[in-house]
Design a protein around this motif. Structure first.
Motif, PDB file in Angstrom:
ATOM      1  N   SER A 121      38.924  31.422  43.442  1.00 14.45           N
ATOM      2  CA  SER A 121      37.909  31.397  42.389  1.00 14.45           C
ATOM      3  C   SER A 121      36.813  32.426  42.649  1.00 14.45           C
ATOM      4  O   SER A 121      36.443  33.209  41.760  1.00 14.45           O
ATOM      5  N   ILE A 122      36.296  32.463  43.876  1.00 12.12           N
ATOM      6  CA  ILE A 122      35.204  33.388  44.207  1.00 12.12           C
ATOM      7  C   ILE A 122      35.727  34.819  44.346  1.00 12.12           C
ATOM      8  O   ILE A 122      35.075  35.785  43.909  1.00 12.12           O
ATOM      9  N   PHE A 123      36.908  34.980  44.935  1.00 15.59           N
ATOM     10  CA  PHE A 123      37.486  36.318  45.117  1.00 15.59           C
ATOM     11  C   PHE A 123      37.729  36.983  43.762  1.00 15.59           C
ATOM     12  O   PHE A 123      37.404  38.155  43.557  1.00 15.59           O
ATOM     13  N   LEU A 124      38.286  36.240  42.809  1.00 11.06           N
ATOM     14  CA  LEU A 124      38.519  36.792  41.479  1.00 11.06           C
ATOM     15  C   LEU A 124      37.203  37.061  40.747  1.00 11.06           C
ATOM     16  O   LEU A 124      37.087  38.049  40.014  1.00 11.06           O
ATOM     17  N   ALA A 125      36.217  36.193  40.964  1.00 11.91           N
ATOM     18  CA  ALA A 125      34.905  36.428  40.346  1.00 11.91           C
ATOM     19  C   ALA A 125      34.301  37.730  40.856  1.00 11.91           C
ATOM     20  O   ALA A 125      33.658  38.473  40.101  1.00 11.91           O
ATOM     21  N   ASP A 126      34.541  38.028  42.139  1.00 12.03           N
ATOM     22  CA  ASP A 126      34.052  39.275  42.711  1.00 12.03           C
ATOM     23  C   ASP A 126      34.754  40.484  42.076  1.00 12.03           C
ATOM     24  O   ASP A 126      34.228  41.600  42.113  1.00 12.03           O
ATOM     25  N   GLY A 127      35.899  40.247  41.483  1.00  8.20           N
ATOM     26  CA  GLY A 127      36.624  41.302  40.780  1.00  8.20           C
ATOM     27  C   GLY A 127      36.356  41.319  39.287  1.00  8.20           C
ATOM     28  O   GLY A 127      36.971  42.103  38.556  1.00  8.20           O
ATOM     29  N   GLY A 128      35.458  40.435  38.839  1.00  7.05           N
ATOM     30  CA  GLY A 128      35.055  40.467  37.437  1.00  7.05           C
ATOM     31  C   GLY A 128      35.601  39.358  36.565  1.00  7.05           C
ATOM     32  O   GLY A 128      35.319  39.318  35.362  1.00  7.05           O
ATOM     33  N   ALA A 350      41.792  41.810  35.665  1.00 11.10           N
ATOM     34  CA  ALA A 350      41.886  42.490  34.372  1.00 11.10           C
ATOM     35  C   ALA A 350      42.883  41.788  33.459  1.00 11.10           C
ATOM     36  O   ALA A 350      42.661  41.659  32.246  1.00 11.10           O
ATOM     37  N   VAL A 351      44.008  41.329  34.042  1.00 11.46           N
ATOM     38  CA  VAL A 351      45.003  40.588  33.262  1.00 11.46           C
ATOM     39  C   VAL A 351      44.389  39.311  32.702  1.00 11.46           C
ATOM     40  O   VAL A 351      44.489  39.019  31.502  1.00 11.46           O
ATOM     41  N   PHE A 352      43.740  38.533  33.575  1.00 10.36           N
ATOM     42  CA  PHE A 352      43.137  37.284  33.120  1.00 10.36           C
ATOM     43  C   PHE A 352      41.998  37.517  32.132  1.00 10.36           C
ATOM     44  O   PHE A 352      41.703  36.647  31.300  1.00 10.36           O
ATOM     45  N   SER A 353      41.367  38.666  32.211  1.00  9.86           N
ATOM     46  CA  SER A 353      40.266  38.980  31.293  1.00  9.86           C
ATOM     47  C   SER A 353      40.760  39.446  29.929  1.00  9.86           C
ATOM     48  O   SER A 353      39.944  39.687  29.029  1.00  9.86           O
ATOM     49  N   GLY A 354      42.078  39.581  29.785  1.00  2.00           N
ATOM     50  CA  GLY A 354      42.631  39.874  28.471  1.00  2.00           C
ATOM     51  C   GLY A 354      42.953  41.321  28.194  1.00  2.00           C
ATOM     52  O   GLY A 354      43.290  41.673  27.061  1.00  2.00           O
TER      53      GLY A 354
END
Length: 384
Positions: A121-128, A350-354
């Protein structure tokens, strides 16, 4: 400075009770009640420090939602799933964030799985990409030599068996989720997305969960006449048998056959559950190349080669080769890159962000549906 994360969970592990035999204080590495079919739901707090590379379950934070399945006459039953799904829905609504569902791989204790989910959760948040986190934690065995080095020859076969056993529990969890959403009044809708991330043997759990779920309609058709449609036939002909549950589905380092998307008994129907499926793979993956593929005679792995026959499978499936963006100093097993390598993390975010595949930076297109992730280009220094 550690950041606190609420990790929601569902598990079919065997509960571990306190000394009084009353409260659940942990979950073990064997299937729980009803042969691992029963699922308990709860939440816990995890402290994550990216700079220090630490993630720790906060002592005393484990909460297992109570269940009363046989209430007193006149009282309604109480379901832990409703308690936790309500809490997730409220978080999605108030924080205006999607929820990421995570299915972990082999060689994880219950604590490992909760801490890994918090880290992601935190690692992905650090990636946006920011999201709430829910983990389905199945009874894998958390034996380790230290750090991230598993004891594979001790727990691989144990975990492989339990991945199969856990399929019905995951299928049941999906059905419970569907029923929960169906019963929500419109004023309680959160208008946020669900995404799915599966790692390693968690992809095999997903396969068995999908297959179990596809068989659920057969229960109502047990006395169907000869020649009646199978569950797979009904799924192909009736989109209401399944419907889109997730927006983006990511399969990382999948310990699954590379022909899984060709086979109705494996993952062929997975694309029905999401808008898109992205498979991350590399031939540098020691666990899949040596342990799963050769030692256990499983055959070519999805997580090393990507999908077989890309031109013949759903065009919602794409594959990303991550071999060029890390070496073994970043990930000594070549199997944990999704949570260790920032370049891979940024692509997943980026994938999860659409973002569409063609919009994601540092990708090089190969054949249709296939991409290579390339190192980020350094900006040239301005001329003097």
């Amino acid at each position: 400075m550690p950041q606190l994360v609420t990790v929601y969970f569902g598990t079919n592990r065997q509960p571990v009770l306190d000394g009084a035999g009353k409260d659940i204080v942990d979950f073990g590495s064997d299937p729980g009640p009803v042969g691992g079919y029963a699922v308990r739901f709860g939440q816990a707090q995890v402290a994550v420090d990216l700079a220090a590379n630490t993630t720790e379950l906060v002592a005393g934070s484990l909460y297992v939602a109570p269940e009363i399945l046989t209430p007193a006459p006149g009282d309604p039953p109480k379901f832990g799933s409703k308690t936790i799904f309500d809490a997730v829905r409220q978080d999605m609504s108030s924080r205006k964030l999607p929820t990421l569902v995570f299915i972990h791989g082999f060689s994880n204790s219950f604590q490992d799985a909760i801490e890994r989910a918090g880290w992601n959760s935190i690692f992905l948040a650090d990636g946006g990409f920011r999201a709430n986190i829910f983990v389905f934690t199945w009874p894998s065995q958390g034996g380790r030599l230290g750090g991230d080095v598993p004891l594979p020859y001790l727990d691989y076969e144990h975990d492989r068996r339990n991945a199969v056993t856990s399929g019905p529990a995951l299928g049941r969890t999906l059905k419970i989720l569907y029923d929960f959403v169906d019963r929500l009044p419109r004023q309680d809708w959160c208008f946020q997305q669900l995404h799915l991330l599966c790692h390693s043997m968690g992809n095999y759990v997903l396969r068995n969960g999908l297959q179990s779920w596809l068989k659920l309609p057969d229960l109502a058709a047990a006395n169907a006449p000869p020649g009646a449609l199978t569950s797979i036939d009904r799924m192909r002909n009736d989109p209401n048998v399944t419907r889109r549950t997730f927006d983006q589905i990511v399969l990382a380092a999948a310990d699954e056959d590379d022909d899984a998307f060709d086979d109705a008994d494996k993952l062929e129907m997975l694309s029905r559950l999401g808008n898109a499926v992205t498979v991350y793979h590399t031939k540098k993956d020691w666990v899949l190349n040596t342990l799963s593929s050769k030692t256990k005679f499983n055959g070519p792995r999805l997580g090393t080669n990507g999908p077989d026959n890309m031109a013949l499978i759903s065009d919602k499936v794409s594959a990303v080769d991550v071999s060029d963006v890390f070496d073994y100093s970043d990930d000594m097993e070549g199997h944990q890159y999704y949570r260790k390598v920032p370049a891979v993390r940024d692509d997943i975010a980026a994938v999860f962000s659409g973002k569409r595949p063609i919009e994601i930076p540092n990708r090089k297109a190969l054949l249709v549906g296939r991409w290579i992730l390339t190192p980020a280009r350094k900006r040239a220094k301005p001329a003097k």
